[in-house]
Scaffold this active site. Structure first.
Site, PDB file in Angstrom:
ATOM      1  N   GLN A 175       0.827  -1.196   0.000  1.00  0.00           N
ATOM      2  CA  GLN A 175       0.000   0.000   0.000  1.00  0.00           C
ATOM      3  C   GLN A 175       0.866   1.252   0.000  1.00  0.00           C
ATOM      4  OE1 GLN A 175      -3.346  -0.736   2.433  1.00  0.00           O
ATOM      5  NE2 GLN A 175      -4.113   1.348   2.373  1.00  0.00           N
TER       6      GLN A 175
ATOM      7  N   SER B 119       4.064  -6.391   2.734  1.00  0.00           N
ATOM      8  CA  SER B 119       2.745  -6.387   3.382  1.00  0.00           C
ATOM      9  C   SER B 119       1.707  -7.046   2.468  1.00  0.00           C
ATOM     10  CB  SER B 119       2.353  -4.960   3.774  1.00  0.00           C
ATOM     11  OG  SER B 119       1.202  -4.950   4.593  1.00  0.00           O
ATOM     12  N   LEU B 120       0.721  -6.300   1.957  1.00  0.00           N
ATOM     13  CA  LEU B 120      -0.271  -6.923   1.075  1.00  0.00           C
ATOM     14  C   LEU B 120       0.390  -7.557  -0.139  1.00  0.00           C
ATOM     15  CD1 LEU B 120      -1.354  -5.546  -1.885  1.00  0.00           C
ATOM     16  CD2 LEU B 120      -1.628  -3.620  -0.353  1.00  0.00           C
TER      17      LEU B 120
ATOM     18  N   ARG C 171      -9.155  -8.549   4.301  1.00  0.00           N
ATOM     19  CA  ARG C 171      -8.031  -8.027   5.088  1.00  0.00           C
ATOM     20  C   ARG C 171      -8.136  -6.520   5.255  1.00  0.00           C
ATOM     21  NH1 ARG C 171      -2.597  -6.298   3.876  1.00  0.00           N
ATOM     22  NH2 ARG C 171      -1.000  -7.144   5.316  1.00  0.00           N
TER      23      ARG C 171
ATOM     24  N   HIS D  67       0.213  -3.349  11.195  1.00  0.00           N
ATOM     25  CA  HIS D  67       1.367  -4.121  11.666  1.00  0.00           C
ATOM     26  C   HIS D  67       1.733  -3.794  13.112  1.00  0.00           C
ATOM     27  CE1 HIS D  67       1.868  -5.853   7.733  1.00  0.00           C
ATOM     28  NE2 HIS D  67       1.814  -4.659   7.206  1.00  0.00           N
TER      29      HIS D  67
ATOM     30  N   GLN E 137       1.646 -11.852  10.115  1.00  0.00           N
ATOM     31  CA  GLN E 137       2.019 -10.621   9.424  1.00  0.00           C
ATOM     32  C   GLN E 137       1.096  -9.457   9.764  1.00  0.00           C
ATOM     33  OE1 GLN E 137       0.578  -9.193   5.895  1.00  0.00           O
ATOM     34  NE2 GLN E 137       2.373  -9.716   4.676  1.00  0.00           N
TER      35      GLN E 137
END
Length: 315
Positions: free
Chosen positions: A10, A94-95, A119, A205, A254
């Site tokens: 992102q 991340s994603l 998510r 996170h 994660q």
């Protein structure tokens, strides 16, 4: 020459991303249609026409960025690239880890889109608006940032932790708003070049995302998963795996765990990777990789011209 593919997270989104791929490769356009069908909405129109503020919403940006990355992968495959034969490792920020896993066949594109929508919504819902925050800390040693987070957490009684180790002297902290603001102030006092509060919708996170981790545990258990054809380097462990159950556990971890991107790029260098391709929108990861390891050749694959260049280099 060992090659690794990385997939952006992102912040890399931009209105119009992936349109060139869709216009030049019917198979890439079909990826966008597959994502639209999976979500039951015209996400492609939002990706290509905006508005930007709607595209930037977490629940939209996550599947949108995955769609662009997988469209680029499809274009490469149409051109004759075999991920299994040409790529030693994949990883995503991340994603982007979901994009990497979909590219490697761990989940289908449709399931990846649905998982990322879940998510995004779960991460947004985990903490009431205004209660969480994130800040970028530039030019301060990790130990000093850790100390500032600990001190701020103790002083406020709230959660504050390092969320992203992006490399190049950039760390991102995340947690309760008051604790993050205090930690940012302490980092400045400790000598950070900059401590910048980020315009984000939730404290990603961090331990505050625990409700979202529970949602993702259930969501991942409900989809078909296969061993990926290329080892995936996990954000939280910085180790490769082809085991579906282990990968699933890491994806759940994660949500609340640190994105260890600096260590990921360092791991690539230590394990023979000489060429790194950022597959999808933007060049954020390319910039980070150059600051972490200048010995690795860096390329981005986000347009039709990029696809042709990558195919020529990897043939």
């Amino acid at each position: 020459m060992a090659v690794a593919f990385t997939f952006p997270g992102q912040g890399s989104q931009a209105v119009g991303m992936g349109k060139d791929l869709a216009d030049n490769f019917p198979e890439a356009r079909a990826i966008f249609q597959e994502v639209d069908d999976a979500l039951g909405e015209n996400l492609s129109k939002l990706i290509w026409e905006g508005p930007e503020e709607t595209l930037t919403l977490t629940a939209n940006a996550q599947p949108a960025l995955m769609a662009v990355s997988l469209a680029a992968i499809k274009a490469l495959e149409v051109g004759g690239l075999s991920l299994k034969d040409k790529v030693a490792y994949v990883a995503g920020h991340s994603l982007g880890e979901y994009s990497a896993l979909a590219a490697a066949g761990f989940v289908s594109v449709a399931d990846a889109a649905r998982l990322l929508r879940i998510r995004g919504n779960a991460m947004q819902a985990a903490v009431p608006a205004g209660e969480g925050a994130m800040a970028a800390i530039i030019g301060l040693e990790q130990a000093d940032v850790e100390a500032a987070c600990t001190e701020a957490g103790q002083g406020s009684g709230k959660i504050c932790q390092i969320a992203n180790d992006n490399g190049g002297g950039q760390l991102v902290i995340s947690g309760a708003k008051a604790a993050v603001e205090l930690a940012a102030k302490l980092c400045t006092e400790k000598g950070a070049k900059r401590a910048l509060m980020l315009q984000v919708s939730a404290p990603f996170h961090s331990a505050l995302m625990a409700p979202a981790a529970n949602v993702m545990r259930d969501a991942l258990a409900a989809v078909a998963r296969s061993a990926p054809v290329v080892p995936v380097i996990s954000n939280v462990s910085v180790t490769p795996s082809n085991d579906a159950d282990e990968i699933t556990r890491r994806l759940v971890e994660q949500v609340t765990g640190r994105v260890r991107w600096r260590e990921t790029v360092e791991w690539f260098g230590a394990n023979g990777v000489t060429a790194l391709y950022e597959v999808g929108a933007g060049k954020v990861l390319s910039g980070l990789a150059r600051r972490i390891n200048r010995d690795i050749a860096i390329s981005a694959v986000g347009t039709a011209a990029d696809v042709e260049a990558a195919l020529a280099a990897l043939s």
